[in-house]
Design a protein around this motif. Structure first.
Motif, short mmCIF file in Angstrom:
data_model
loop_
_atom_site.label_atom_id
_atom_site.label_comp_id
_atom_site.label_asym_id
_atom_site.label_seq_id
_atom_site.Cartn_x
_atom_site.Cartn_y
_atom_site.Cartn_z
N LEU A 1 -5.14 38.68 22.54
CA LEU A 1 -6.15 37.77 22.00
C LEU A 1 -7.03 38.42 20.94
CD1 LEU A 1 -7.31 35.97 25.26
CD2 LEU A 1 -5.67 35.16 23.55
N ASP A 2 -6.99 39.72 20.83
CA ASP A 2 -7.81 40.44 19.86
C ASP A 2 -7.33 40.07 18.45
OD1 ASP A 2 -9.12 42.21 18.17
OD2 ASP A 2 -8.59 44.00 19.33
N ALA A 3 -8.22 39.54 17.64
CA ALA A 3 -7.87 39.15 16.26
C ALA A 3 -7.43 40.36 15.43
CB ALA A 3 -9.05 38.45 15.61
N HIS A 4 -7.82 41.56 15.83
CA HIS A 4 -7.48 42.77 15.09
C HIS A 4 -6.36 43.57 15.77
CE1 HIS A 4 -10.90 42.05 12.54
NE2 HIS A 4 -11.64 41.87 13.61
N ARG A 5 -5.68 42.96 16.71
CA ARG A 5 -4.61 43.65 17.45
C ARG A 5 -3.54 44.14 16.49
NH1 ARG A 5 -3.82 38.42 17.62
NH2 ARG A 5 -1.78 37.59 17.10
N ILE A 6 -2.81 45.14 16.95
CA ILE A 6 -1.71 45.70 16.17
C ILE A 6 -0.44 45.55 17.01
CG2 ILE A 6 -0.75 47.84 15.23
CD1 ILE A 6 -3.77 48.70 14.93
N ILE A 7 0.61 45.06 16.40
CA ILE A 7 1.92 44.98 17.04
C ILE A 7 2.82 45.99 16.34
CG2 ILE A 7 3.92 43.55 17.61
CD1 ILE A 7 1.36 42.59 19.01
N ALA A 8 3.39 46.90 17.12
CA ALA A 8 4.25 47.94 16.56
C ALA A 8 5.53 48.04 17.38
CB ALA A 8 3.53 49.28 16.57
N GLU A 9 6.62 48.39 16.73
CA GLU A 9 7.89 48.56 17.42
C GLU A 9 7.86 49.83 18.26
OE1 GLU A 9 12.64 48.38 16.40
OE2 GLU A 9 11.19 48.53 14.78
N VAL B 1 10.08 52.44 19.40
CA VAL B 1 11.41 52.99 19.18
C VAL B 1 11.83 53.97 20.26
CG1 VAL B 1 11.37 52.62 16.68
CG2 VAL B 1 10.51 54.77 17.62
N ASN B 2 10.88 54.47 21.06
CA ASN B 2 11.21 55.44 22.11
C ASN B 2 11.71 54.81 23.40
OD1 ASN B 2 10.44 57.65 20.52
ND2 ASN B 2 8.29 57.33 21.06
N HIS B 3 11.41 53.55 23.64
CA HIS B 3 11.80 52.91 24.89
C HIS B 3 12.76 51.75 24.67
CE1 HIS B 3 7.94 54.85 26.04
NE2 HIS B 3 8.65 55.15 27.10
N ARG B 4 13.45 51.76 23.55
CA ARG B 4 14.37 50.66 23.25
C ARG B 4 15.58 50.74 24.18
NH1 ARG B 4 16.04 49.95 17.20
NH2 ARG B 4 13.84 50.39 17.17
N THR B 5 15.95 49.61 24.72
CA THR B 5 17.14 49.50 25.57
C THR B 5 18.04 48.47 24.92
OG1 THR B 5 16.03 47.87 26.98
CG2 THR B 5 15.88 50.18 27.66
N GLU B 6 18.53 47.53 25.69
CA GLU B 6 19.37 46.48 25.13
C GLU B 6 18.56 45.42 24.39
OE1 GLU B 6 18.08 45.50 29.19
OE2 GLU B 6 19.27 47.17 28.45
N GLU B 7 17.23 45.47 24.53
CA GLU B 7 16.38 44.55 23.79
C GLU B 7 15.25 45.33 23.10
OE1 GLU B 7 14.92 41.72 26.64
OE2 GLU B 7 14.02 43.25 27.88
N ASP B 8 14.77 44.80 22.00
CA ASP B 8 13.69 45.47 21.27
C ASP B 8 12.42 45.46 22.10
OD1 ASP B 8 15.34 45.90 19.10
OD2 ASP B 8 14.72 44.08 18.07
N ARG B 9 11.69 46.55 22.02
CA ARG B 9 10.40 46.68 22.72
C ARG B 9 9.31 46.93 21.70
NH1 ARG B 9 11.06 48.91 28.58
NH2 ARG B 9 12.84 47.68 29.22
N PHE B 10 8.10 46.55 22.09
CA PHE B 10 6.96 46.63 21.18
C PHE B 10 5.72 47.11 21.91
CE2 PHE B 10 9.84 43.34 19.82
CZ PHE B 10 10.02 43.61 18.47
N TYR B 11 4.71 47.47 21.12
CA TYR B 11 3.37 47.76 21.62
C TYR B 11 2.42 46.72 21.05
CZ TYR B 11 4.88 52.57 22.66
OH TYR B 11 5.52 53.68 23.14
N CYS B 12 1.51 46.26 21.86
CA CYS B 12 0.37 45.48 21.39
C CYS B 12 -0.84 46.36 21.68
CB CYS B 12 0.25 44.16 22.12
SG CYS B 12 -1.24 43.24 21.67
#
Length: 96
Positions: free
Chosen positions: A32-40, A42-53
């Motif tokens: 909900l943070d208007a200034h949040r950052i979404i980043a890929e 790459v260290n925990h990728r498995t069969e699906e893409d993972r991200f950080y919020c």
């Protein structure tokens, strides 16, 4: 952000609370943070893409590991980690 729902494994949530002191229900608020950052994540990728919020929750900057499954955000981990705070402060030009 489009209308999304959240899900997580209850056992993993309890493990995260014991290890990092953060529940996944609280972790949702980082999105909900208007200034949040979404980043890929790459260290925990498995069969699906993972991200950080990375977003402000309460008095701190929380990092949430997640994946998208359609309109569902599945949370895998969350905590108030220094690296996430550093990225957030750099990206949002916060100087303390």
């Amino acid at each position: 952000m489009t209308k999304s729902s959240f899900e997580w494994d209850e056992k993993k949530d309890k493990e995260n609370q014991a290890k990092h002191g953060v529940s996944f229900s609280l972790a949702q608020y980082a999105f909900l943070d208007a200034h949040r950052i979404i980043a890929e994540d790459v260290n925990h990728r498995t069969e699906e893409d993972r991200f950080y919020c990375i977003g402000r929750v309460g008095g701190g900057i929380m990092t949430v590991r997640f994946t998208y499954r359609g309109n569902v955000i599945r949370i895998y981990g969350a905590g108030y980690w220094r690296k996430g705070r550093q990225i957030y402060e750099e990206q949002n030009k916060i100087h303390e």
